[in-house]
Scaffold this motif. Structure first.
Motif, PDB file in Angstrom:
ATOM      1  N   ARG A 191      14.424 -16.566  87.703  1.00 36.92           N
ATOM      2  CA  ARG A 191      15.155 -16.445  88.744  1.00 36.92           C
ATOM      3  C   ARG A 191      15.362 -14.803  88.824  1.00 36.92           C
ATOM      4  N   CYS A 192      15.801 -14.665  88.136  1.00 32.06           N
ATOM      5  CA  CYS A 192      15.907 -13.212  87.783  1.00 32.06           C
ATOM      6  C   CYS A 192      14.683 -12.262  87.201  1.00 32.06           C
ATOM      7  N   GLY A 193      14.081 -12.980  86.696  1.00 33.23           N
ATOM      8  CA  GLY A 193      12.708 -12.154  86.355  1.00 33.23           C
ATOM      9  C   GLY A 193      13.133 -11.108  84.959  1.00 33.23           C
ATOM     10  N   ARG A 194      12.335  -9.765  84.758  1.00 31.21           N
ATOM     11  CA  ARG A 194      12.905  -9.564  83.189  1.00 31.21           C
ATOM     12  C   ARG A 194      13.798  -8.802  83.031  1.00 31.21           C
ATOM     13  N   PHE A 195      14.188  -9.017  81.783  1.00 34.12           N
ATOM     14  CA  PHE A 195      15.336  -7.774  80.999  1.00 34.12           C
ATOM     15  C   PHE A 195      15.230  -7.631  79.742  1.00 34.12           C
ATOM     16  N   GLU A 196      15.605  -6.995  79.314  1.00 33.32           N
ATOM     17  CA  GLU A 196      16.302  -6.811  77.657  1.00 33.32           C
ATOM     18  C   GLU A 196      17.555  -7.055  76.610  1.00 33.32           C
ATOM     19  N   ALA A 197      17.146  -7.153  75.767  1.00 32.87           N
ATOM     20  CA  ALA A 197      18.799  -7.668  75.154  1.00 32.87           C
ATOM     21  C   ALA A 197      18.236  -6.975  73.505  1.00 32.87           C
ATOM     22  N   PHE A 198      19.151  -5.887  73.179  1.00 32.53           N
ATOM     23  CA  PHE A 198      19.993  -5.553  71.865  1.00 32.53           C
ATOM     24  C   PHE A 198      20.040  -6.261  71.046  1.00 32.53           C
ATOM     25  N   GLN A 199      19.738  -6.981  70.037  1.00 36.94           N
ATOM     26  CA  GLN A 199      19.871  -8.500  69.245  1.00 36.94           C
ATOM     27  C   GLN A 199      19.432  -8.160  67.953  1.00 36.94           C
ATOM     28  N   ALA A 200      20.833  -8.240  67.363  1.00 34.58           N
ATOM     29  CA  ALA A 200      19.917  -7.834  65.605  1.00 34.58           C
ATOM     30  C   ALA A 200      18.939  -9.670  65.038  1.00 34.58           C
ATOM     31  N   ILE A 201      17.837  -8.691  64.070  1.00 35.20           N
ATOM     32  CA  ILE A 201      17.103  -9.968  63.707  1.00 35.20           C
ATOM     33  C   ILE A 201      17.769 -11.135  63.184  1.00 35.20           C
ATOM     34  N   THR A 202      18.732 -11.075  62.380  1.00 31.71           N
ATOM     35  CA  THR A 202      19.404 -12.129  62.904  1.00 31.71           C
ATOM     36  C   THR A 202      20.411 -13.395  63.604  1.00 31.71           C
ATOM     37  N   GLU A 203      19.912 -12.699  64.840  1.00 31.46           N
ATOM     38  CA  GLU A 203      20.269 -13.459  65.806  1.00 31.46           C
ATOM     39  C   GLU A 203      19.706 -14.597  66.129  1.00 31.46           C
TER      40      GLU A 203
END
Length: 80
Positions: free
Chosen positions: A10-22
């Motif tokens: 629906r919204c398209g591409r986005f970025e997310a900052f996440q820890a490697i363990t998440e």
């Protein structure tokens, strides 16, 4: 923390900052729809310090000049 890229239908591409363990996101934070994690082309690697090709395989003349410069800098800053 790494940046992961996701695709929402629906919204398209986005970025997310996440820890490697998440675990990967399953829902879009904007609309709540399902998302897929994309293979990112964004690779930010910084090589700092000794132990890398550029610093390890310099010519001997470069190493000698660097030593002279370093000793000149340390003697000029320490003689106040």
């Amino acid at each position: 923390m790494p940046t992961y890229e996701y695709q929402c239908d629906r919204c398209g591409r986005f970025e997310a900052f996440q820890a490697i363990t998440e675990s990967p996101l399953e829902r879009c934070p904007t609309c709540g729809g399902p998302v897929r994690r994309m293979i990112s082309r964004n690779i930010n690697i910084l090589f700092k310090g000794s132990g890398f090709h550029v610093t390890d395989y310099r010519s001997s003349s470069y190493k000698e000049a660097a030593k002279k410069e370093q000793s000149t800098v340390s003697t000029s800053t320490g003689s106040d």
